[in-house]
Design a protein around this motif. Structure first.
Motif, mmCIF file in Angstrom:
data_model
loop_
_atom_site.group_PDB
_atom_site.id
_atom_site.type_symbol
_atom_site.label_atom_id
_atom_site.label_comp_id
_atom_site.label_asym_id
_atom_site.label_seq_id
_atom_site.Cartn_x
_atom_site.Cartn_y
_atom_site.Cartn_z
ATOM 1 N N LEU A 573 20.908 34.583 14.777
ATOM 2 C CA LEU A 573 19.984 33.493 14.447
ATOM 3 C C LEU A 573 20.716 32.182 14.162
ATOM 4 C CD1 LEU A 573 17.514 35.384 12.066
ATOM 5 C CD2 LEU A 573 17.085 34.627 14.408
ATOM 6 N N GLY A 574 22.002 32.138 14.509
ATOM 7 C CA GLY A 574 22.803 30.965 14.145
ATOM 8 C C GLY A 574 22.234 29.653 14.634
ATOM 9 N N ALA A 575 21.588 29.661 15.791
ATOM 10 C CA ALA A 575 21.056 28.419 16.340
ATOM 11 C C ALA A 575 19.647 28.106 15.855
ATOM 12 C CB ALA A 575 21.066 28.492 17.873
ATOM 13 N N SER A 576 19.055 29.000 15.075
ATOM 14 C CA SER A 576 17.686 28.779 14.590
ATOM 15 C C SER A 576 17.709 27.856 13.377
ATOM 16 C CB SER A 576 17.034 30.117 14.222
ATOM 17 O OG SER A 576 17.039 30.986 15.334
ATOM 18 N N HIS A 577 17.011 26.748 13.477
ATOM 19 C CA HIS A 577 17.078 25.751 12.410
ATOM 20 C C HIS A 577 16.488 26.257 11.101
ATOM 21 C CE1 HIS A 577 12.994 25.304 14.020
ATOM 22 N NE2 HIS A 577 12.659 24.822 12.839
ATOM 23 N N TRP A 578 15.575 27.220 11.197
ATOM 24 C CA TRP A 578 14.851 27.650 9.999
ATOM 25 C C TRP A 578 15.601 28.694 9.184
ATOM 26 C CZ3 TRP A 578 14.047 32.841 9.776
ATOM 27 C CH2 TRP A 578 14.118 33.548 10.975
ATOM 28 N N TYR A 579 16.501 29.449 9.813
ATOM 29 C CA TYR A 579 17.066 30.661 9.193
ATOM 30 C C TYR A 579 17.867 30.355 7.920
ATOM 31 C CZ TYR A 579 20.403 34.515 8.621
ATOM 32 O OH TYR A 579 21.187 35.509 8.103
ATOM 33 N N LEU A 580 18.936 29.614 8.055
ATOM 34 C CA LEU A 580 19.776 29.354 6.881
ATOM 35 C C LEU A 580 19.056 28.486 5.860
ATOM 36 C CD1 LEU A 580 23.274 28.828 8.534
ATOM 37 C CD2 LEU A 580 22.463 30.799 7.240
ATOM 38 N N ARG A 581 18.183 27.578 6.354
ATOM 39 C CA ARG A 581 17.427 26.771 5.413
ATOM 40 C C ARG A 581 16.500 27.639 4.576
ATOM 41 N NH1 ARG A 581 14.999 23.343 8.790
ATOM 42 N NH2 ARG A 581 12.968 24.397 8.737
ATOM 43 N N LEU A 582 15.896 28.633 5.208
ATOM 44 C CA LEU A 582 15.017 29.555 4.475
ATOM 45 C C LEU A 582 15.804 30.295 3.396
ATOM 46 C CD1 LEU A 582 12.237 31.036 4.266
ATOM 47 C CD2 LEU A 582 13.171 32.703 5.888
ATOM 48 N N LEU A 583 16.974 30.814 3.758
ATOM 49 C CA LEU A 583 17.777 31.551 2.777
ATOM 50 C C LEU A 583 18.261 30.631 1.667
ATOM 51 C CD1 LEU A 583 19.937 33.915 5.013
ATOM 52 C CD2 LEU A 583 17.738 34.357 3.935
ATOM 53 N N ARG A 584 18.639 29.413 2.027
ATOM 54 C CA ARG A 584 19.147 28.483 1.024
ATOM 55 C C ARG A 584 18.053 28.038 0.059
ATOM 56 N NH1 ARG A 584 20.526 22.945 3.526
ATOM 57 N NH2 ARG A 584 18.243 22.889 3.404
ATOM 58 N N ASP A 585 16.866 27.772 0.593
ATOM 59 C CA ASP A 585 15.802 27.184 -0.224
ATOM 60 C C ASP A 585 14.891 28.212 -0.881
ATOM 61 O OD1 ASP A 585 16.846 24.796 0.634
ATOM 62 O OD2 ASP A 585 15.323 24.453 2.167
ATOM 63 N N GLU A 586 14.868 29.424 -0.333
ATOM 64 C CA GLU A 586 13.991 30.469 -0.874
ATOM 65 C C GLU A 586 14.862 31.602 -1.415
ATOM 66 O OE1 GLU A 586 10.796 30.246 -1.191
ATOM 67 O OE2 GLU A 586 10.552 28.363 -0.117
ATOM 68 N N GLY A 587 15.203 31.501 -2.697
ATOM 69 C CA GLY A 587 16.121 32.477 -3.286
ATOM 70 C C GLY A 587 15.621 33.906 -3.200
ATOM 71 N N GLU A 588 14.296 34.089 -3.299
ATOM 72 C CA GLU A 588 13.759 35.447 -3.259
ATOM 73 C C GLU A 588 13.977 36.082 -1.892
ATOM 74 O OE1 GLU A 588 9.749 37.754 -4.712
ATOM 75 O OE2 GLU A 588 9.492 35.929 -3.535
ATOM 76 N N VAL A 589 13.865 35.278 -0.836
ATOM 77 C CA VAL A 589 14.093 35.802 0.506
ATOM 78 C C VAL A 589 15.540 36.259 0.648
ATOM 79 C CG1 VAL A 589 14.136 35.231 2.958
ATOM 80 C CG2 VAL A 589 12.273 34.390 1.515
ATOM 81 N N ALA A 590 16.470 35.421 0.201
ATOM 82 C CA ALA A 590 17.888 35.764 0.312
ATOM 83 C C ALA A 590 18.213 37.017 -0.491
ATOM 84 C CB ALA A 590 18.747 34.590 -0.166
ATOM 85 N N GLU A 591 17.660 37.133 -1.695
ATOM 86 C CA GLU A 591 17.944 38.301 -2.521
ATOM 87 C C GLU A 591 17.344 39.565 -1.895
ATOM 88 O OE1 GLU A 591 17.692 39.802 -7.162
ATOM 89 O OE2 GLU A 591 16.734 37.926 -6.581
ATOM 90 N N ARG A 592 16.123 39.465 -1.388
ATOM 91 C CA ARG A 592 15.510 40.617 -0.726
ATOM 92 C C ARG A 592 16.333 41.053 0.485
ATOM 93 N NH1 ARG A 592 8.970 39.248 -0.557
ATOM 94 N NH2 ARG A 592 8.487 40.021 -2.662
ATOM 95 N N MET A 593 16.784 40.069 1.251
ATOM 96 C CA MET A 593 17.570 40.388 2.440
ATOM 97 C C MET A 593 18.878 41.067 2.055
ATOM 98 S SD MET A 593 18.863 37.754 5.386
ATOM 99 C CE MET A 593 19.812 38.312 6.791
ATOM 100 N N ALA A 594 19.544 40.561 1.026
ATOM 101 C CA ALA A 594 20.822 41.153 0.600
ATOM 102 C C ALA A 594 20.635 42.595 0.159
ATOM 103 C CB ALA A 594 21.426 40.315 -0.526
ATOM 104 N N ARG A 595 19.619 42.835 -0.645
ATOM 105 C CA ARG A 595 19.410 44.197 -1.127
ATOM 106 C C ARG A 595 19.052 45.137 0.016
ATOM 107 N NH1 ARG A 595 15.532 46.295 -6.102
ATOM 108 N NH2 ARG A 595 15.997 48.487 -5.816
ATOM 109 N N LEU A 596 18.228 44.642 0.930
ATOM 110 C CA LEU A 596 17.809 45.452 2.064
ATOM 111 C C LEU A 596 19.016 45.832 2.932
ATOM 112 C CD1 LEU A 596 14.739 44.590 4.263
ATOM 113 C CD2 LEU A 596 16.947 44.958 5.323
#
Length: 996
Positions: A573-596
């Motif tokens: 997803l490196g070229a997707s503009h939304w991916y890293l921004r979502l993880l950076r701005d939405e802490g719950e998404v990043a934490e859920r992804m890490a645990r998963l």
């Protein structure tokens, strides 16, 4: 005084911080000509009202009131020291009132610039109890009661001098803590001198050393704290070991009581020896050899962590030094022990778990962002890197942090920020304890106390509000700093970017990763380098994200899998503009992804097949209903050009919803019953949409204008019970009913083609998980036709079916296809599975015989019958066969038993008193726990499993999914014990109810 002058005077008193203005005016008037210089200094104290009241009380107790007030008024230094103490400490104010001549201690002009040496404090307290400081083993000569009281009074005198320096001369918090530690060490030495006097000449048959642990050992004691110690002894030459041990125990016991017990002269602090080997179960004191044997063979990780601060402080110094030299190599080798990280993390979690809920938000020491967070972080870094770097082996937290920063294990800015935050927290802790000289770490919430504390720390405009804000800011910084301490230096070590600095060598970075739970540090370094190197925007965002992501990975069962999965998805997803921004701005998404990613191979596989599913982690993770999913599947399928493409689109939606359900169970704690219902509803929707697509396609391929027959799919087994797990096949039966005008042969040929195509398309290899549609539970099994008409089913069941087939029909639920046909099928089978008079004794015998055969023949070779989830003792089969026997016997007479769902049937049996409530509850608990473990095994492995895993990492991951916090064995011990206890109780019910 004119009204204007009175208003001006009132305003000035308020500005200085006085609250009770009438009492203040009366008090100042009683000071006469001494009031003016004293008033200004009172305004600089923590509580001007208390300071003035304390001064007035003290002036009534000294020998010459006027001379006392004159001296205080004329010497600003004396006034500042005295009034600061009176305004900040009710306990020391009380001491001055009891011992008014001690105020003279605060007239010393050198008090603010001279810290007493440790040896001076030792000599002073030994002299106070009548002991000779120069003697090898000092013995108190004062009468016992006098010596104990003298020790308390002298301790408070010295504490008064220290508090005055701290409050009036702004000593560094580390200097205050070090002097408190030296004072405690001197107190222990004096108490030991009194203990020797109590025992008499026998005291000299043993050498005893007192080892300070905890804050005293680390030279960072609080004003009021338990003083943690360990005792070590050696017999004098020619003395038997048992005699020496007895005398050493007496000495240690007396020392503890002398310090801890209250007397008329007050108290000092408790002495706690629970950090000794075996804790309260072990001997109070041991020889050097006994200590060595324990630490080499039995000690746990946390005990070596505690030994970081061990320091000889009293008694035989040579013996104490020998103890320290003996344990030091063991401390630095502890990081190589199996389970080191898990033990350290478990110790931190135990602290939080035992934190009273009503104190959690106000806890300065143990709460999130508190003192213990800093201390644990520093100690873990020391243990990781101290094995190879002696420069960071310091017992005091602030000193150790400085050494870690200087050596490059902590960034300079991070080290400075954490130093500031920790120093503030310790100063606040000191001020809280100083007020009553009580051991507390809870920040008060009443306005008066907060105002006093805020003023003592320099806040004047709105002290309570300003203090709360400063505390909140420092606490937030400490919470953030943990990930920076451990993980940001790792990124610097691999990215090698100008300006970021390399604070860790590759070897040190690998050591840190290994200690944090990464099994393959070299691979982890490669993943970090791939993600963070370069100057592209995505690498810069990754350097922001990864510190906290790495911490979440390390806190999960499989950090290596988490980091590797994160790299794969990030690259996809490196070229997707939304991916890293979502993880950076939405802490719950990043934490859920890490645990998963660091827990579940099953969910990771789903994400890797379609990384766009990361978006889903920001949505509700509750399972969707079948109607909504069916509508979406049909709408998507109808936009495709062929049946193959349509079913591929249906399977893609199924994959997304599988991820939703799995993620919900992993991070949102979706209940196991809701998981089973969600998976079953998803299968309903998948079959419904696929059946519609295939019926249309087959009709067209065979030249029909429309389907020549009605079709339905009957869910069986766990699918019919609405209890699917992640690895379950969809057990079904196909039924059709020719439409008017269609020949039986045409309808049967068409229905057969549809059933085969449904199964083929859903089982085809592809990027989305297959759904195996298993029709082996149909009449005659694999030898029988795949699809039957309604009349054919009726004829078969009337002539040939056996009791086991009626039992299988208990789980039948016609869920997909033509609604009228589904209702007709249910009406057909209900009298069979719910016989009005129940089943015969012969049938009961046959059910039991079949169950015995299953138990004997189907348990896999070598499987442990106590931990096999499906066929083991008290497992799923035991519970389900028991409730099904009750249904066959009684459901015909009791409609509430006519359900395909196991738990509903158990509750109905209890309501009907066919099953005692306790027995029903035992079976329900077993079914739920076993089902949860079975789901967790599939989530962890990525494939179904019917046994509790034997692999330690897999078992720990299963335990983590079930909510067992890691302990000495990663939480698996508690999980296994609960499983065996729960299934044993269920088996006892099965033995009584099923087997009779």
């Amino acid at each position: 005084m004119s009204p204007t002058d009175r208003r001006t005077a009132r305003t000035e008193l308020i500005r200085l911080g006085f609250r009770d203005l009438d009492a203040t005016r009366a008090g100042l008037e009683s000071l006469g000509g001494h009031a003016a210089p004293i008033t200004a200094i009172l305004g600089r104290t923590a509580d001007p009202d208390a300071a003035l009241a304390g001064l007035l009380e003290l002036s009534d107790r000294v020998e010459d009131r006027d001379a006392f007030l004159a001296e205080v008024a004329e010497d600003e230094g004396t006034a500042m020291r005295l009034l600061c103490v009176l305004g900040a400490s009710a306990a020391l104010t009380g001491h001055l009132h009891r011992h008014p001549h001690h105020w003279r201690e605060l007239t010393d002009p050198w008090l603010g610039s001279t810290r007493p040496a440790a040896y001076w404090l030792r000599e002073d307290l030994l002299v106070a109890v009548g002991a000779d400081p120069a003697a090898p083993e000092p013995v108190a000569t004062l009468p016992d009661g006098d010596a104990v009281d003298a020790l308390r009074v002298e301790y408070r005198r010295l504490l008064l001098r220290l508090a005055a320096r701290d409050l009036a001369h702004h000593m560094g918090v580390d200097d205050v803590a070090a002097e408190l530690s030296d004072l405690a060490a001197a107190t222990l030495e004096a108490a030991l001198a009194i203990a020797r006097a109590r025992i008499g000449p026998d005291a000299h048959v043993v050498r005893l050393a007192v080892i300070a642990m905890g804050k005293c050992g680390g030279h960072e004691l609080n004003y009021v704290s338990d003083v943690d110690v360990v005792f070590v002894h050696e017999p004098a030459p020619g003395v038997a070991d048992d005699v020496a041990a007895r005398v050493a125990t007496q000495l240690a016991s007396h020392l503890m009581r002398i310090c801890s017990e209250p007397t008329a002269a007050g108290t000092i602090w408790p002495v706690d020896a629970n950090l000794r080997p075996e804790g309260t179960q072990g001997p109070l004191t041991r020889t050097l050899a006994s200590h060595r044997a324990y630490y080499e063979r039995w000690a746990k990780t946390w005990e070596f962590q505690a030994l970081l601060k061990a320091r000889p402080v009293a008694g035989d110094r040579a013996l104490g030094d020998a103890y320290r030299k003996m344990v030091e190599p063991m401390i630095w080798a502890a990081v190589g022990r199996d389970g080191f990280v898990e033990d350290v993390q478990a110790m931190r979690r135990r602290v939080l778990a035992h934190l009273p809920a009503q104190e959690a938000e106000r806890q300065l020491k143990l709460g999130s962002g508190g003192l213990r967070d800093v201390e644990f972080a520093v100690q873990l870094l020391q243990m990781v890197h101290g094995r190879a770097d002696e420069s960071i082996r310091d017992g005091a937290t602030l000193s150790a942090l400085a050494h870690l920063t200087r050596a490059g294990y902590v960034g300079r800015d991070d080290g400075a920020a954490l130093h500031t935050a920790y120093a503030f927290l310790r100063r606040l802790e000191h001020r809280i304890q100083l007020f009553q000289l009580r051991r507390t770490h809870v920040v008060p919430d009443d306005d008066d106390a907060l105002r006093r504390l805020g003023r003592s720390l320099g806040h004047r405009r709105d002290p309570a509000v300003e203090l709360e804000k400063e505390w909140r800011d420092h606490r937030a910084l400490v919470r953030r700093m943990h990930e920076k301490l451990f993980y940001r230096p790792l990124l610097s070590a691999v990215s090698r970017l100008p300006g970021e600095g390399i604070v860790l060598s590759p070897e040190a970075a690998k050591a840190r990763l290994a200690a944090l739970g990464y099994a393959d540090p070299a691979a982890a370094m490669r993943h970090l380098a791939a993600l963070t190197s370069g100057v592209r925007r995505s690498a810069a965002i990754q350097r922001t994200l990864l510190p906290v992501m790495l911490e979440w990975f390390a806190d999960a069962p499989d950090p290596d899998a988490g980091l590797f999965g994160f790299r794969r998805i990030s690259e996809a997803l490196g070229a997707s503009h939304w991916y890293l921004r979502l993880l950076r701005d939405e802490g719950e998404v990043a934490e859920r992804m890490a645990r998963l990613l660091a827990t579940s191979r099953f969910a990771t596989d789903l994400l890797e097949r379609e990384p766009q599913g990361v978006r889903l982690l920001g949505e509700s993770l509750h399972p969707l209903g079948s109607d909504a999913v069916t509508a979406e599947m049909l709408a998507t399928a109808h936009r495709q050009s062929s049946a193959v493409e349509s079913v591929r689109a249906i399977r893609a939606i199924r994959r997304r919803e599988l991820l939703r359900i799995a993620a919900g169970e992993l991070v949102a704690e979706t209940d196991v019953v809701a998981v089973g219902a969600g998976l079953s509803s998803l299968t309903d929707a998948t079959l419904e949409a696929t059946l519609a697509v295939v019926m249309e396609a087959v009709a067209a391929s065979q030249g029909f204008d429309g389907p020549p027959t009605r079709m339905a799919i009957v869910a069986m087994g766990r699918y019919g019970g609405f209890e699917l797990s992640y690895g379950s096949d969809a057990d079904v039966m196909f039924v059709h009913d020719p439409l008017p005008g269609a020949s039986t042969q045409q309808a049967s040929s068409y229905a057969q083609a549809v059933a085969l195509e449904v199964r083929r398309l859903l089982a085809m290899p592809g990027s989305d998980p297959a759904l195996d549609v298993d029709a082996d539970l149909r009449p005659e099994g694999r030898q029988g036709p795949l699809v039957r008409t309604l009349d054919s089913y009726a004829a078969y069941y009337a002539k040939w079916s056996q009791v086991w087939e009626f039992q299988a029909l208990l789980r039948a639920d016609a869920v997909v296809g033509d609604r009228g046909l589904r209702e007709q099928f249910v009406a057909l089978i209900n009298p069979l599975r719910f016989p009005a008079e129940g089943i015969t004794d012969d049938d009961v015998f046959e059910v039991r015989r079949l169950k015995a055969r299953v138990d004997t023949e189907r348990l896999p070779r070598g499987a442990d019958p106590y931990t096999h989830l499906k066929l083991g003792r008290g497992g799923l089969a035991d519970v389900e066969w028991t409730v099904q026997l009750l249904q066959l016997q009684h459901a015909g007479r009791h409609p509430i038993l006519q359900t395909s769902r196991t738990l509903d049937a158990l509750r109905a049996a209890a309501e009907l008193e066919l099953l005692p409530a306790d027995d029903a509850q035992a079976l329900i608990l077993a079914w739920r726990l076993v089902s949860r473990i079975r789901n967790a095994v599939t989530l962890v492995r990525g494939r179904p499993g019917d046994a509790v895993p034997s692999d330690s990492r897999e078992r720990a991951a299963v335990a983590a999914i079930l909510g067992y916090g890691p302990g000495e064995s990663g939480g698996t011990g508690d999980m296994l014990n609960d499983y065996l206890r729960t299934t044993r109780r269920a088996r006892s019910v099965v033995d009584r109810v099923f087997w009779g």
